[in-house]
Write a protein that holds these residues in place. Sequence first.
Motif, PDB file in Angstrom:
ATOM      1  N   LEU A 152     -46.102   6.052 -37.809  1.00 47.07           N
ATOM      2  CA  LEU A 152     -44.725   6.441 -38.127  1.00 47.07           C
ATOM      3  C   LEU A 152     -44.244   7.648 -37.318  1.00 47.07           C
ATOM      4  CD1 LEU A 152     -44.989   6.072 -41.989  1.00 47.07           C
ATOM      5  CD2 LEU A 152     -43.499   4.714 -40.498  1.00 47.07           C
ATOM      6  N   ASP A 153     -45.152   8.606 -37.111  1.00 43.75           N
ATOM      7  CA  ASP A 153     -44.748   9.879 -36.501  1.00 43.75           C
ATOM      8  C   ASP A 153     -45.967  10.525 -35.827  1.00 43.75           C
ATOM      9  OD1 ASP A 153     -43.475  12.266 -35.865  1.00 43.75           O
ATOM     10  OD2 ASP A 153     -43.451  13.025 -37.926  1.00 43.75           O
ATOM     11  N   PRO A 154     -46.278  10.108 -34.590  1.00 45.71           N
ATOM     12  CA  PRO A 154     -47.504  10.571 -33.935  1.00 45.71           C
ATOM     13  C   PRO A 154     -47.594  12.090 -33.757  1.00 45.71           C
ATOM     14  CG  PRO A 154     -46.323   8.978 -32.546  1.00 45.71           C
ATOM     15  CD  PRO A 154     -45.518   9.176 -33.772  1.00 45.71           C
ATOM     16  N   ASP A 155     -46.479  12.784 -33.815  1.00 46.30           N
ATOM     17  CA  ASP A 155     -46.489  14.248 -33.648  1.00 46.30           C
ATOM     18  C   ASP A 155     -46.456  14.993 -34.980  1.00 46.30           C
ATOM     19  OD1 ASP A 155     -46.494  14.049 -30.834  1.00 46.30           O
ATOM     20  OD2 ASP A 155     -44.316  13.784 -30.818  1.00 46.30           O
ATOM     21  N   ASN A 156     -46.665  14.282 -36.078  1.00 46.48           N
ATOM     22  CA  ASN A 156     -46.591  14.910 -37.393  1.00 46.48           C
ATOM     23  C   ASN A 156     -47.640  16.011 -37.522  1.00 46.48           C
ATOM     24  OD1 ASN A 156     -47.191  15.216 -40.390  1.00 46.48           O
ATOM     25  ND2 ASN A 156     -45.344  13.947 -40.407  1.00 46.48           N
ATOM     26  N   LYS A 157     -47.209  17.172 -37.995  1.00 47.43           N
ATOM     27  CA  LYS A 157     -48.097  18.341 -38.119  1.00 47.43           C
ATOM     28  C   LYS A 157     -49.213  18.132 -39.133  1.00 47.43           C
ATOM     29  CE  LYS A 157     -44.485  21.504 -36.734  1.00 47.43           C
ATOM     30  NZ  LYS A 157     -43.572  22.563 -37.133  1.00 47.43           N
ATOM     31  N   GLY A 158     -49.007  17.232 -40.090  1.00 45.75           N
ATOM     32  CA  GLY A 158     -50.025  16.981 -41.098  1.00 45.75           C
ATOM     33  C   GLY A 158     -51.270  16.311 -40.550  1.00 45.75           C
ATOM     34  N   LEU A 159     -51.148  15.628 -39.422  1.00 44.71           N
ATOM     35  CA  LEU A 159     -52.297  14.912 -38.852  1.00 44.71           C
ATOM     36  C   LEU A 159     -53.445  15.857 -38.517  1.00 44.71           C
ATOM     37  CD1 LEU A 159     -50.688  12.221 -36.531  1.00 44.71           C
ATOM     38  CD2 LEU A 159     -52.236  11.831 -38.454  1.00 44.71           C
ATOM     39  N   GLU A 160     -53.135  16.967 -37.903  1.00 45.60           N
ATOM     40  CA  GLU A 160     -54.191  17.909 -37.504  1.00 45.60           C
ATOM     41  C   GLU A 160     -54.934  18.447 -38.722  1.00 45.60           C
ATOM     42  OE1 GLU A 160     -54.653  22.167 -35.206  1.00 45.60           O
ATOM     43  OE2 GLU A 160     -52.972  20.872 -34.675  1.00 45.60           O
ATOM     44  N   MET A 161     -54.186  18.797 -39.758  1.00 41.19           N
ATOM     45  CA  MET A 161     -54.806  19.312 -40.973  1.00 41.19           C
ATOM     46  C   MET A 161     -55.720  18.258 -41.599  1.00 41.19           C
ATOM     47  SD  MET A 161     -53.434  19.627 -44.799  1.00 41.19           S
ATOM     48  CE  MET A 161     -52.462  18.243 -44.398  1.00 41.19           C
ATOM     49  N   LEU A 162     -55.260  17.011 -41.634  1.00 46.87           N
ATOM     50  CA  LEU A 162     -56.071  15.938 -42.219  1.00 46.87           C
ATOM     51  C   LEU A 162     -57.293  15.634 -41.361  1.00 46.87           C
ATOM     52  CD1 LEU A 162     -53.214  13.577 -43.433  1.00 46.87           C
ATOM     53  CD2 LEU A 162     -54.677  15.056 -44.832  1.00 46.87           C
ATOM     54  N   LEU A 163     -57.150  15.726 -40.049  1.00 45.93           N
ATOM     55  CA  LEU A 163     -58.286  15.503 -39.159  1.00 45.93           C
ATOM     56  C   LEU A 163     -59.376  16.550 -39.403  1.00 45.93           C
ATOM     57  CD1 LEU A 163     -59.606  13.993 -36.816  1.00 45.93           C
ATOM     58  CD2 LEU A 163     -58.374  15.503 -35.249  1.00 45.93           C
ATOM     59  N   VAL A 164     -58.966  17.789 -39.546  1.00 46.04           N
ATOM     60  CA  VAL A 164     -59.939  18.856 -39.816  1.00 46.04           C
ATOM     61  C   VAL A 164     -60.628  18.589 -41.157  1.00 46.04           C
ATOM     62  CG1 VAL A 164     -60.171  21.315 -40.372  1.00 46.04           C
ATOM     63  CG2 VAL A 164     -58.769  20.600 -38.425  1.00 46.04           C
ATOM     64  N   ARG A 165     -59.849  18.189 -42.136  1.00 45.07           N
ATOM     65  CA  ARG A 165     -60.441  17.876 -43.449  1.00 45.07           C
ATOM     66  C   ARG A 165     -61.427  16.714 -43.368  1.00 45.07           C
ATOM     67  NH1 ARG A 165     -56.707  16.035 -48.197  1.00 45.07           N
ATOM     68  NH2 ARG A 165     -58.229  14.661 -49.116  1.00 45.07           N
ATOM     69  N   GLU A 166     -61.088  15.687 -42.603  1.00 47.01           N
ATOM     70  CA  GLU A 166     -61.956  14.514 -42.451  1.00 47.01           C
ATOM     71  C   GLU A 166     -63.251  14.900 -41.728  1.00 47.01           C
ATOM     72  OE1 GLU A 166     -62.987  10.341 -42.682  1.00 47.01           O
ATOM     73  OE2 GLU A 166     -61.829  11.750 -43.884  1.00 47.01           O
ATOM     74  N   ILE A 167     -63.157  15.744 -40.731  1.00 49.79           N
ATOM     75  CA  ILE A 167     -64.345  16.172 -39.986  1.00 49.79           C
ATOM     76  C   ILE A 167     -65.272  16.984 -40.870  1.00 49.79           C
ATOM     77  CG2 ILE A 167     -65.141  17.668 -38.113  1.00 49.79           C
ATOM     78  CD1 ILE A 167     -62.643  16.740 -36.548  1.00 49.79           C
ATOM     79  N   LYS A 168     -64.710  17.819 -41.752  1.00 49.15           N
ATOM     80  CA  LYS A 168     -65.513  18.652 -42.648  1.00 49.15           C
ATOM     81  C   LYS A 168     -66.280  17.815 -43.670  1.00 49.15           C
ATOM     82  CE  LYS A 168     -63.097  23.034 -42.578  1.00 49.15           C
ATOM     83  NZ  LYS A 168     -62.359  24.014 -43.385  1.00 49.15           N
ATOM     84  N   LEU A 169     -65.747  16.631 -44.001  1.00 52.85           N
ATOM     85  CA  LEU A 169     -66.418  15.770 -44.990  1.00 52.85           C
ATOM     86  C   LEU A 169     -67.622  15.203 -44.362  1.00 52.85           C
ATOM     87  CD1 LEU A 169     -63.360  13.984 -46.608  1.00 52.85           C
ATOM     88  CD2 LEU A 169     -64.693  15.845 -47.553  1.00 52.85           C
TER      89      LEU A 169
END
Length: 169
Positions: A152-169
């Motif tokens: 929907l929105d490849p530049d969405n700022k939430g993606l980076e935050m979620l990526l960091v969260r996914e990596i930490k899991l």
Amino acid sequence: KGNAMKRLVEEGMSIFPTVKSHYLRLRYAYQLMRLSHYRGDLPHVLELYDYLMPKIDADPSLIYHWIDGHYAAALLQAGDRIKAAYLYSRIFIECPSKRESAYRSFSIKTDEEWQELLNYCKSDHERADLYVMRAQNDRALLLPEMQAIYELDPDNKGLEMLLVREIKL
């Protein structure tokens, strides 16, 4: 206590039309809706919103989000779950000081409601923001949410935050 709040609302409503400054009108509107909300008169919040907000033309302010929070609570009680959820999602994204409150108040119970909410959004960016908000749930599967956001929105700022969260899991 309730009677004192009611008197303050009545007094504020009598003063509001005389206030020339839109900056002050915005603050009056917030306080009047807030008082009505906290005295449990959510139908009056809806009336106040419809009456007061068209009479205000203030510069952008966080207070608009604060007002929208009270308005969304009144909508939710009145049964307009989709519009309330939409407002809570915008508050979540745009108002950090009210983010947690908006998240806790956001309530979509079925896939049908989710679809209706997605359709209610004005843009793909807003739809992506909904997925960002939904991904905050501890039970969310982050990868599908991130894929939906990216589509929907490849530049969405939430993606980076979620990526960091996914990596930490």
